[in-house]
Design an enzyme around this catalytic site. Structure first.
Site, PDB file in Angstrom:
ATOM      1  CE  LYS A 278      37.934  63.454  17.567  1.00 50.29           C
ATOM      2  NZ  LYS A 278      38.746  62.257  17.816  1.00 50.29           N
ATOM      3  NE  ARG A 313      33.869  59.744  22.923  1.00 51.42           N
ATOM      4  CZ  ARG A 313      34.247  61.008  22.969  1.00 51.42           C
ATOM      5  NH1 ARG A 313      34.549  61.656  21.846  1.00 51.42           N
ATOM      6  NH2 ARG A 313      34.319  61.643  24.121  1.00 51.42           N
TER       7      ARG A 313
END
Length: 334
Positions: A278, A313
């Site tokens: 991210k 994840r």
């Protein structure tokens, strides 16, 4: 005044008498950080923690889709989209998607999360029919492959319903029941349901997100979503919660959440964290492109495991598995 209790996790083998296992897992704690909106944080001993709170913090999490949580579990990300922020377009073709899924399984993934709609900042909504057409052939083929748990990453009840019919085990709703009124009824039929926190929609969520206290605001929002899920017939033991890094959060919001992730054990649910590649990792670690953020992503995953987070994840399965194995061997995590 609402009081929040954040266990301070440890994995050191020198575990003192009276320490408690965190969520029945690999971390222990003998102190708790007492938080509120009106007083400074204060570290207290376990005898100051209310009995019902301590019971929720220590209770082992129930298995979900056959997975136990005595060790951190790796959820491999499989985006069958043309426009996801990290791997958009790489796995649109069914054979490419299946090859990637099989590779992640071989690398040590415990479950896979399939997504047919990008939810990156600024992404547009994909019609239900198109999202279904992207994910269902791959999901059905993977179900024929074997017994690995499969998750469908969607905000839409129609997509979740089609995925469950094709063999999905878990529904992962990035809107946390806020997008589709029909989602709760569909998710009640799944073996597991993840409610994530997001402020706004993908189109608008990064347009100046604001919180009074991001750590506590996200906790309250997730607590409300858990209550809604339970009211719809989904037992708490079948729920996962995700604080939603990057979904309506600034860099500092993300850092604040990561630092004190263990607070969310107070919800009594399995915790899922999606930090992989991210933008905040790129800003802090210098990875301009998503593909350059693997080392930073692994660092956050290791921190999350030391906070007792049960499901990680990730895009980079092999690297995360290797890092977890070493941390387990030398640092005490499973």
């Amino acid at each position: 005044m609402t009081t929040y209790w954040r266990p301070i996790p440890m994995t050191d083998p020198a575990r003192p008498p009276g320490a408690q296992a965190l969520a029945g897992g690999w971390c222990w704690f003998d102190r708790v950080e007492r938080l509120s909106r009106t007083e400074p944080p204060r570290v207290v001993n376990l005898d100051e923690v209310p009995a019902d709170v301590l019971a929720r913090l220590t209770a082992p999490r129930e298995p979900i889709a056959g997975l136990t949580f005595d060790a951190p579990r790796i959820m491999g990300i499989l985006n069958v989209t043309p426009d996801s922020f990290s791997d958009g377009g790489l796995f649109v073709a069914e054979e490419a998607a299946l090859a990637q899924a099989r590779a992640m399984k071989a690398q040590g993934a415990d479950l896979l999360d399939l997504g047919g709609e990008s939810t990156r900042p600024g992404a547009a909504t994909v019609p239900d029919t198109e999202e279904i057409a992207r994910v269902i052939p791959v999901l059905a083929a993977l179900r024929r492959d074997g017994a690995m748990p499969l998750s469908i990453d969607t905000r839409k009840a129609a997509v979740a319903e089609a995925a469950l019919a094709a063999g999905a085990d878990i529904v992962n709703d990035v809107s946390g029941l806020d997008y589709d009124p029909g989602m709760a009824a569909v998710a009640a039929r799944a073996r597991g349901f993840c409610v994530m926190h997001a402020q706004g929609t993908p189109e608008t969520m990064q347009a100046d997100p604001r919180y009074q206290d991001v750590l506590l605001d996200v906790y309250d929002a997730l607590e409300s979503r858990v209550a809604r899920a339970e009211a719809a017939g989904i037992p708490r033991g079948r729920l996962l919660v995700d604080p939603g890094l990057g979904f309506g959060k600034t860099l500092q919001h993300n850092v604040s959440l990561v630092r004190r992730l263990s607070l969310y054990h107070g919800l009594g649910c399995t915790i899922l964290l999606g930090a992989s590649r991210k933008g905040f990792i790129g800003v802090l670690g210098g990875g301009a492109q998503a593909r350059d953020r693997m080392p930073g992503s692994v660092a956050v995953a290791l921190h999350a495991a030391r906070q007792g987070v049960q499901v990680l994840r990730v895009h980079d399965v092999a690297e995360t598995r290797q890092a977890l194995s070493l941390q387990g061997a030398v640092g005490g995590t499973a």
